[in-house]
Design an enzyme around this catalytic site. Structure first.
Site, PDB file in Angstrom:
ATOM      1  N   ASP A 211       0.795  -1.173  -0.207  1.00  0.00           N
ATOM      2  CA  ASP A 211      -0.042   0.043  -0.035  1.00  0.00           C
ATOM      3  C   ASP A 211       0.846   1.278   0.070  1.00  0.00           C
ATOM      4  O   ASP A 211       2.257   1.043   0.267  1.00  0.00           O
ATOM      5  CB  ASP A 211      -0.887  -0.046   1.069  1.00  0.00           C
TER       6      ASP A 211
HETATM    7  C1  BGC Z   1      -4.946   3.122   0.322  1.00  0.00           C
HETATM    8  C2  BGC Z   1      -5.205   2.452  -0.622  1.00  0.00           C
HETATM    9  C3  BGC Z   1      -4.973   2.882  -2.148  1.00  0.00           C
HETATM   10  C4  BGC Z   1      -3.842   3.509  -2.179  1.00  0.00           C
HETATM   11  C5  BGC Z   1      -3.503   4.271  -3.661  1.00  0.00           C
HETATM   12  C6  BGC Z   1      -3.695   4.174   0.069  1.00  0.00           C
HETATM   13  O1  BGC Z   1      -3.777   5.082   0.920  1.00  0.00           O
HETATM   14  O2  BGC Z   1      -5.026   2.660   1.615  1.00  0.00           O
HETATM   15  O3  BGC Z   1      -6.604   1.727  -0.648  1.00  0.00           O
HETATM   16  O4  BGC Z   1      -5.293   1.889  -3.210  1.00  0.00           O
HETATM   17  O5  BGC Z   1      -3.797   4.582  -1.113  1.00  0.00           O
HETATM   18  O6  BGC Z   1      -4.241   5.204  -3.913  1.00  0.00           O
END
Ligand code: BGC
Length: 757
Positions: free
Chosen positions: A281
């Site tokens: 993530d």
């Molecule tokens: C979130 C994810 C997301 C990623 C990319 C993160 O902060 O937890 O769910 O896919 O950002 O934008």
């Protein structure tokens, strides 16, 4: 017989073809890897955000330079086909090996045509509609250059304080698993054409079990609970062929998921057979420094060794893995494996054959936010709304007379799509006011008044504004603002109050400790009820709210979540009865925050409270509030009445691999045609470990005309009885089971069966 033979031949031919395709891919990738330098391999593992890219000058941006040097594997959250084409061109024309980039985005519940938030979608219990929503999202996103989506989010959560419950499918592993499969099918199809995009299931694992519902907080649970109650939807995604997996921010068993070998290798790849790649993530790798696992070099090495392949934004792999290799902290084979998995994903998407496969400007001009897609979104949203209360059949409303429409969410477009609608154009979404006007035309009069701000001290308004979802705050005294609403109400036959949360009161980093409707809105609601006119609460929310008072006092409540681009139209369709509501809750709604976690499939304990009891001394309960929810899991009303009768089992005693059929008569007793979600629950009465009081094991969404009856049957096999025991062995145990069928998890018909080995 002949048919069977033909089928065998077909399966045989398909298997051979698949093997041939795999062999072709393997030799292509092997050959490519043999030409790559160590830096180029590490570059493939790097996933920066969209950075400073400008369409006409892609190669002179910082990211552009890195792409030329082969230091980027993909990019995410870039919007527009022109931009994506320009960046891909840099990779193809200016990097040494011309390896195409993969372009990801958070296409979570639609692209420009936005569908209801995932929690809302899950309440349709309609797998065809959910798959269709993902198909439309994939078609639009792919028309704009995107070939990879960070969806579905399948984190089970039993804590509505956690803002990200809005992004998931609720509290149940079985329902969540069905939805995971439907979404992946909708996104990926079979990768055969340029409308199919790669899916990324997230956040693996247990992200929804954050302590106290505080986002990014620690999780800790037993392996038995993990395997039985939290991991099934991720596994279902793997079984459905998901192309990629995103690691979660939280720790599991004391090790952040991003460095957790047990999760990323032992379970995901060895036990479940996952063949795709794992991405972290956002900054998941450097965050492990804060978790307390060492410096960037150390945590990056831990992630790679655990089985993580791609580093989102952190640049830990890019900047430290080479050094770790030189120092013997990671192996060449580990780097090669991660690189191979990422290249394979690009191969499967067809990017080596045509790097511009997803860059078709003609498609971008004709396939996004189309009338057809909006029509689909309108239909699907209406099927996600949950009718929580309808005293004296106030709903549906007549398309005549005068309606007072009040509330801070009544004339607001920006909040309709809900959280995570990255690609949406908010100005194009339909407000409740517009929706009502479009549906009633001149046949009814609608008087609008805002009646209150979103919240008294503007805390939530400011936070909503951070994402361009404004509320145009009214700076007058609260009572002055209410007066406008009372004035509108005095001229009306019925009051529709559009109240609740704003879109950004849920979603990432939006945990709350008080789950009520903000006080100023509640004051408005109380003032409206005092008029004595019928009040319909149209409730916006991204989570279960604590609405015990509202549930006791407001005659009609329609929960509309955040319905997407067409929210206003769908709300009007349901309010005026053009669509009969059929949504059922995928979460339990507690009476107050103190009851959390409250979920239907809990354990019985050694001191359960007697049926229908509130307080009993020395029993598992509270002094001040009953154990009951306000609304149970699976609950949702209709404009018609469904009754259940005559639950029959094909046998009361079974052996081994026999099949049990449970059937029930479902009757539509009311005067509207309607859809009902018939739910099957099972309780395993005696086990080697304690078992839940009931577990969802099947459901069917049935349409019945007014007055019609139908026998609804479920086939139950020993597969439905299996669970992970304390040795984590997945099997069923002989004994007595209660089979339950009903329209929600509380109101069921039940019968007992004995099932021996
Ligand atoms: C979130 C994810 C997301 C990623 C990319 C993160 O902060 O937890 O769910 O896919 O950002 O934008």
């Amino acid at each position: 017989m002949k048919k069977f033979q033909t089928l065998i031949v077909l399966v045989f031919i398909t298997t051979i073809q698949l093997h041939a395709q795999d062999a072709k891919m393997n030799s292509f990738i092997k050959n490519l890897i043999s030409k790559m330098t160590l830096d180029e391999k590490i570059g493939q593992l790097n996933l920066p955000g969209s950075g400073d890219i400008v369409t006409g000058q892609a190669s002179s941006s910082d990211i552009g330079k890195k792409i030329q040097e082969g230091k980027v594997g993909g990019l995410f959250n870039i919007k527009s086909v022109a931009k994506i084409r320009a960046v891909q061109k840099v990779a193809i024309e200016q990097s040494r090996l011309k390896i195409p980039l993969i372009f990801g985005m958070d296409v979570i519940h639609g692209y420009e045509t936005v569908f209801p938030i995932p929690l809302g979608l899950s309440c349709s219990w309609d797998m065809q509609e959910i798959e269709k929503s993902a198909r439309v999202a994939a078609t639009e996103a792919s028309a704009d250059g995107i070939c990879w989506t960070f969806s579905p989010m399948v984190d089970i959560s039993r804590d509505p304080r956690w803002g990200r419950v809005s992004e998931g499918n609720g509290e149940d592993a079985y329902l969540g698993s069905q939805i995971a499969k439907a979404m992946i099918k909708g996104y990926q199809g079979d990768y055969s054409n340029n409308t199919n995009i790669m899916s990324c299931v997230k956040h693996y694992a247990l992200y929804g079990a954050a302590e106290a519902g505080r986002d990014y907080n620690t999780t800790d649970m037993s392996r038995v609970k993990m395997f039985n109650e939290y991991l099934p939807p991720y596994k279902a995604a793997v079984d459905a062929g998901v192309g990629s997996v995103m690691a979660s921010f939280n720790e599991v068993d004391g090790i952040p998921a991003t460095a957790n070998k047990f999760l990323m290798t032992d379970v995901l790849r060895t036990q479940w057979g996952f063949k795709g790649f794992v991405v972290t993530d956002y900054t998941g790798i450097p965050e492990m420094i804060e978790h307390g696992l060492g410096d960037l070099q150390n945590v990056s090495a831990l992630a790679l060794k655990a089985g993580v392949d791609m580093d989102m934004v952190g640049e830990g792999f890019l900047t430290t893995i080479k050094k770790s290799l030189q120092e013997g902290k990671v192996t060449q084979a580990q780097i090669d494996e991660a690189c191979k998995l990422i290249l394979e994903a690009k191969y499967k998407l067809g990017l080596f054959e045509n790097p511009y496969k997803y860059c078709d400007e003609k498609r971008a001009a004709t396939e996004i936010f189309t009338d057809a897609n909006r029509k689909t979104a309108r239909q699907i949203a209406a099927d996600c709304f949950v009718l929580l209360k309808n005293q004296n059949n106030i709903l549906p409303l007549k398309k005549s007379g005068t309606i007072a429409l009040v509330g801070p969410l009544a004339d607001n477009k920006e909040n309709m799509p809900g959280t995570w609608s990255v690609a949406a154009n908010f100005s194009k979404s339909i407000s409740v006011l517009q929706g009502l006007q479009d549906v009633v035309g001149n046949s009814a009069k609608i008087i609008y008044a805002k009646g209150s701000n979103l919240d008294g001290d503007s805390l939530f308004e400011q936070r909503a504004g951070m994402f361009g979802k404004s509320f145009n705050r009214d700076n007058r005294d609260e009572n002055e603002i209410i007066k406008d609403a009372l004035n509108a109400a005095s001229q009306a036959d019925v009051i529709v109050a559009a109240l609740g949360e704003s879109a950004e009161m849920t979603g990432e980093s939006s945990s709350r400790t008080d789950l009520g409707i903000p006080k100023v809105q509640e004051n408005l609601l109380k003032a409206l009820l005092k008029t004595g006119k019928p009040v319909v609460l149209v409730l916006f929310t991204g989570r279960p709210l604590t609405i015990k008072w509202e549930s006791d006092n407001v005659p009609a409540i329609l929960n509309v979540w955040f319905g997407g681009s067409e929210a206003g139209h769908s709300i009007a369709d349901v309010l005026f009865g053009d669509v009969n509501p059929s949504g059922k809750l995928s979460t339990t709604w507690p009476q107050n925050v103190g009851q959390i976690p409250l979920y239907y499939n809990h354990k019985n304990t050694g001191r359960p409270l007697g049926d229908g009891q509130w307080f009993q001394k020395f029993r598992s309960n509270y002094l001040d509030v009953s154990n009951d929810p306000v609304y149970p899991f699976g609950f949702g009303l209709s404009y018609t009445n469904f009754s259940y009768s005559d639950l029959k089992l094909s046998s009361n005693s079974l052996k081994g691999n026999q099949t049990l059929t449970a059937s029930v008569t479902l009757t539509n007793n009311g005067s509207f045609d309607g859809k009902e979600v018939v739910q099957l629950y099972i309780r395993d009465l005696v086990g080697s470990i304690t078992r839940p009081v009931k577990e969802l094991k099947g459901f069917q969404k049935i349409f019945l005309k007014a007055g019609e009856s139908k026998t609804v049957s479920f086939n139950i096999t020993t597969e439905d009885l299996k669970f992970y025991n304390s040795n984590l062995i997945y099997d069923w145990e002989a004994g007595d089971f209660v089979i339950m069928v009903g329209g929600n998890s509380r109101d069921v018909k039940s019968a007992k069966v004995n099932w021996m080995k």
